[in-house]
Design a protein around this motif. Structure first.
Motif, PDB file in Angstrom:
ATOM      1  N   PRO A 324      84.900  29.678  98.496  1.00 45.65           N
ATOM      2  CA  PRO A 324      84.357  31.003  98.812  1.00 45.65           C
ATOM      3  C   PRO A 324      85.318  31.854  99.637  1.00 45.65           C
ATOM      4  N   VAL A 325      86.340  31.231 100.214  1.00 46.55           N
ATOM      5  CA  VAL A 325      87.371  31.947 100.968  1.00 46.55           C
ATOM      6  C   VAL A 325      88.671  31.177 100.768  1.00 46.55           C
ATOM      7  N   GLY A 326      89.796  31.889 100.826  1.00 47.78           N
ATOM      8  CA  GLY A 326      91.067  31.286 100.422  1.00 47.78           C
ATOM      9  C   GLY A 326      91.600  30.210 101.339  1.00 47.78           C
ATOM     10  N   MET A 327      92.781  29.684 101.001  1.00 49.58           N
ATOM     11  CA  MET A 327      93.433  28.657 101.804  1.00 49.58           C
ATOM     12  C   MET A 327      93.980  29.263 103.090  1.00 49.58           C
ATOM     13  N   ASP A 328      94.425  28.380 103.973  1.00 49.95           N
ATOM     14  CA  ASP A 328      94.943  28.803 105.271  1.00 49.95           C
ATOM     15  C   ASP A 328      96.156  27.953 105.618  1.00 49.95           C
ATOM     16  N   ILE A 329      97.106  28.528 106.328  1.00 52.82           N
ATOM     17  CA  ILE A 329      98.350  27.822 106.626  1.00 52.82           C
ATOM     18  C   ILE A 329      98.127  26.574 107.462  1.00 52.82           C
ATOM     19  N   HIS A 330      97.021  26.501 108.216  1.00 50.10           N
ATOM     20  CA  HIS A 330      96.804  25.351 109.093  1.00 50.10           C
ATOM     21  C   HIS A 330      96.450  24.085 108.333  1.00 50.10           C
ATOM     22  N   TRP A 331      95.975  24.225 107.102  1.00 50.41           N
ATOM     23  CA  TRP A 331      95.711  23.045 106.278  1.00 50.41           C
ATOM     24  C   TRP A 331      96.348  23.147 104.897  1.00 50.41           C
ATOM     25  N   GLU A 332      97.235  24.100 104.716  1.00 48.74           N
ATOM     26  CA  GLU A 332      97.995  24.186 103.470  1.00 48.74           C
ATOM     27  C   GLU A 332      99.018  23.053 103.414  1.00 48.74           C
ATOM     28  N   LYS A 333      99.380  22.644 102.216  1.00 48.23           N
ATOM     29  CA  LYS A 333     100.371  21.571 102.032  1.00 48.23           C
ATOM     30  C   LYS A 333     101.743  22.023 102.538  1.00 48.23           C
ATOM     31  N   VAL A 334     102.493  21.095 103.132  1.00 51.63           N
ATOM     32  CA  VAL A 334     103.852  21.408 103.589  1.00 51.63           C
ATOM     33  C   VAL A 334     104.728  21.791 102.405  1.00 51.63           C
ATOM     34  N   SER A 335     104.482  21.163 101.264  1.00 51.36           N
ATOM     35  CA  SER A 335     105.275  21.468 100.071  1.00 51.36           C
ATOM     36  C   SER A 335     105.124  22.919  99.633  1.00 51.36           C
ATOM     37  N   LYS A 336     104.041  23.588 100.053  1.00 52.28           N
ATOM     38  CA  LYS A 336     103.832  24.992  99.701  1.00 52.28           C
ATOM     39  C   LYS A 336     104.103  25.927 100.869  1.00 52.28           C
ATOM     40  N   LEU A 337     104.387  25.380 102.046  1.00 57.01           N
ATOM     41  CA  LEU A 337     104.748  26.200 103.202  1.00 57.01           C
ATOM     42  C   LEU A 337     106.264  26.319 103.343  1.00 57.01           C
ATOM     43  N   CYS A 338     106.971  25.201 103.109  1.00 59.48           N
ATOM     44  CA  CYS A 338     108.404  25.148 103.422  1.00 59.48           C
ATOM     45  C   CYS A 338     109.303  24.883 102.226  1.00 59.48           C
ATOM     46  N   TYR A 339     108.749  24.568 101.066  1.00 65.41           N
ATOM     47  CA  TYR A 339     109.524  24.365  99.834  1.00 65.41           C
ATOM     48  C   TYR A 339     110.693  23.381 100.044  1.00 65.41           C
ATOM     49  N   PRO A 340     110.394  22.147 100.464  1.00 70.22           N
ATOM     50  CA  PRO A 340     111.477  21.210 100.807  1.00 70.22           C
ATOM     51  C   PRO A 340     112.332  20.739  99.644  1.00 70.22           C
ATOM     52  N   CYS A 341     111.927  20.998  98.401  1.00 73.16           N
ATOM     53  CA  CYS A 341     112.798  20.650  97.271  1.00 73.16           C
ATOM     54  C   CYS A 341     113.597  21.851  96.781  1.00 73.16           C
ATOM     55  N   LEU A 342     113.378  22.996  97.355  1.00 73.87           N
ATOM     56  CA  LEU A 342     114.178  24.182  97.033  1.00 73.87           C
ATOM     57  C   LEU A 342     115.102  24.545  98.188  1.00 73.87           C
ATOM     58  N   ILE A 343     114.640  24.307  99.405  1.00 78.85           N
ATOM     59  CA  ILE A 343     115.440  24.551 100.598  1.00 78.85           C
ATOM     60  C   ILE A 343     115.790  23.184 101.169  1.00 78.85           C
ATOM     61  N   ASN A 344     117.051  22.825 101.134  1.00 79.03           N
ATOM     62  CA  ASN A 344     117.469  21.510 101.616  1.00 79.03           C
ATOM     63  C   ASN A 344     117.557  21.510 103.136  1.00 79.03           C
ATOM     64  N   TYR A 345     116.562  20.929 103.769  1.00 84.38           N
ATOM     65  CA  TYR A 345     116.525  20.912 105.230  1.00 84.38           C
ATOM     66  C   TYR A 345     117.512  19.881 105.770  1.00 84.38           C
ATOM     67  N   ASP A 346     118.257  20.305 106.798  1.00 81.32           N
ATOM     68  CA  ASP A 346     119.240  19.423 107.419  1.00 81.32           C
ATOM     69  C   ASP A 346     118.578  18.408 108.334  1.00 81.32           C
ATOM     70  N   PHE A 347     117.399  18.748 108.832  1.00 79.97           N
ATOM     71  CA  PHE A 347     116.726  17.881 109.805  1.00 79.97           C
ATOM     72  C   PHE A 347     115.249  17.799 109.456  1.00 79.97           C
ATOM     73  N   VAL A 348     114.743  16.568 109.326  1.00 78.77           N
ATOM     74  CA  VAL A 348     113.328  16.339 109.031  1.00 78.77           C
ATOM     75  C   VAL A 348     112.721  15.581 110.200  1.00 78.77           C
ATOM     76  N   GLY A 349     111.999  16.297 111.048  1.00 77.47           N
ATOM     77  CA  GLY A 349     111.342  15.668 112.188  1.00 77.47           C
ATOM     78  C   GLY A 349     109.907  15.312 111.855  1.00 77.47           C
ATOM     79  N   LYS A 350     109.349  14.399 112.632  1.00 72.58           N
ATOM     80  CA  LYS A 350     107.962  14.003 112.429  1.00 72.58           C
ATOM     81  C   LYS A 350     107.185  14.112 113.736  1.00 72.58           C
ATOM     82  N   PHE A 351     105.943  14.536 113.622  1.00 72.41           N
ATOM     83  CA  PHE A 351     105.086  14.692 114.791  1.00 72.41           C
ATOM     84  C   PHE A 351     104.884  13.353 115.495  1.00 72.41           C
ATOM     85  N   GLU A 352     104.899  12.273 114.723  1.00 74.48           N
ATOM     86  CA  GLU A 352     104.673  10.939 115.279  1.00 74.48           C
ATOM     87  C   GLU A 352     105.789  10.523 116.240  1.00 74.48           C
TER      88      GLU A 352
END
Length: 424
Positions: A324-352
């Motif tokens: 009934p209402v669209g998606m939101d960045i807080h629960w959107e997939k990372v693959s659709k926020l940062c495009y990690p297979c199109l933008i090659n990130y030099d550093f991949v950090g983890k919250f853990e």
């Protein structure tokens, strides 16, 4: 010359048929002009929810923006796209979220370019013909003087290699189909230390923005910057604010970082933050719509203020192909926020391992010695941090099928960043 009734009838019939054909042609032409797409094939079957086994064989098209080359027979299936889409959920309306002013909806990806970027169409065509994706570069470790970072460095190289191999094996990306300015719209720029940081909400992004503000000279300490100044102050530049030349040069020369989090933990963290505390945006916009659709016999007060959304109701919204209402960045997939297979990130950090990863990254970019990543909780500091134990408490109210579908929804994020399959 007087026409007989038969001739009159034939003339009217011919003109009528010609008019009808002209009307049908104009109708199709108008639809194409307004949508920017080919005419809709109404006979095409509707994508359906797939079982876990089917998803293992052929992963859903999680990133419709990727342009995938056709693979020869015998090669492995492309996980990022497919000839026959079998999405877990159909794509719905455009994303929404907090950015500057409280959570204003972003534009649909398929609309025409804004006036600001209209003049870049030709340039973008030339840009997209360049080599893509950008080549991954070895990390410059010349500024790291301590030996204490050996384990962190090994973990970092493992993550980089894993993501790179994943994208090579399953991406098959030739060049981006999505509008470039949308692709980089979540990337923050710090020019002094040449940093590009892709914001992933609920993965330490508030404190990362504080660090960027300190690095750029906007603040002397990360501990003196309020939540509102971080998120609504518009102090930091985003990559989409530059022209194409500025975007491309920074993507090729700056150190690009993304910090991610276990998808299930991130989802529960977002729910707790936005729906278990007073919120002047998420309750009236998301809460009211969720309660109205997913709570039978909801009371008038809940329908009016949108407060008190239950996690099960929130999950039903997330998994609904007709939200009934669209998606939101807080629960959107990372693959659709940062495009990690199109933008090659030099550093991949983890919250853990956030503090170790972040402080190692600060060493890599030559940050001031005294600058350390802050470890305080940005908001609701009295609440227990969302961890695996907290997540289990929320998941126990869901059915096994619902838990499985959440995992399927974030399946690509689990794979890309090598997260362990949760206990379902």
């Amino acid at each position: 010359m007087v026409m007989n009734p038969k001739q009159v009838f034939l003339s009217v019939l011919i003109f009528g048929v010609a008019g009808l054909l002209l009307f049908m042609y104009l109708q199709v032409w108008i639809e194409e002009q307004h949508t920017g797409w080919e005419p809709v094939n109404y006979l095409q079957p509707v994508p359906r929810i797939m079982t876990r086994e089917k998803i293992q064989e052929r992963i859903t098209d999680q990133n419709p923006e990727f342009h995938i080359t056709e693979e020869p027979k015998g090669k492995k299936e492309n996980l990022l796209n497919s000839e026959r889409p079998i999405r877990v959920l159909r794509k719905t309306s455009h994303s929404q979220g907090e950015d500057g002013a409280l959570g204003k909806p972003t534009r649909p990806q398929t609309i025409k370019l804004s006036e600001k970027h209209e003049g870049t169409k030709t340039v973008f065509k030339k840009f997209s013909e360049r080599k893509w994706p950008l080549d991954i570069r070895p990390l410059n470790k010349s500024l790291v003087k301590d030996n204490q970072w050996k384990e962190t460095d090994v973990a970092q190289e493992t993550r980089r290699s894993f993501l790179q191999e994943f994208c090579k094996k399953y991406g098959g990306v030739s060049r981006p189909q999505s509008h470039l300015f949308h692709m980089v719209s979540r990337i923050y720029v710090e020019d002094k230390h040449k940093i590009l940081y892709c914001e992933v909400p609920k993965a330490g992004c508030s404190n990362w923005k504080r660090i960027l503000m300190v690095l750029s000279g906007l603040a002397s300490s990360a501990y003196n910057i309020s939540h509102d100044a971080v998120h609504y102050g518009k102090h930091l530049k985003k990559l989409d604010s530059f022209d194409l030349k500025g975007i491309y040069s920074r993507l090729n020369t700056y150190t690009k970082a993304v910090f991610v989090r276990d998808p299930m933990e991130r989802l529960v963290s977002a729910f707790r933050d936005k729906f278990e505390h007073p919120n002047s945006y998420y309750h009236p916009v998301f809460g009211k719509a969720i309660i109205k659709k997913y709570r039978p016999n909801a009371c008038e007060e809940a329908l009016n203020n949108g407060s008190g959304v239950k996690f099960k109701e929130f999950v039903h919204y997330l998994l609904d192909s007709h939200r009934p209402v669209g998606m939101d960045i807080h629960w959107e997939k990372v693959s659709k926020l940062c495009y990690p297979c199109l933008i090659n990130y030099d550093f991949v950090g983890k919250f853990e391992t956030l503090e170790e990863d972040a402080n190692y990254f600060l060493q890599l970019v030559g940050a001031p010695k005294g600058l350390k990543f802050p470890n305080f909780k940005d908001r609701h500091s009295s609440d227990e941090r969302t961890n695996a134990q907290v997540v289990r408490q929320y998941l126990k109210d869901l059915t096994r099928t619902e838990r499985q579908l959440i995992y399927d929804f974030y399946y690509l994020d689990y794979l890309m960043f090598n997260y362990t399959t949760p206990f379902l």
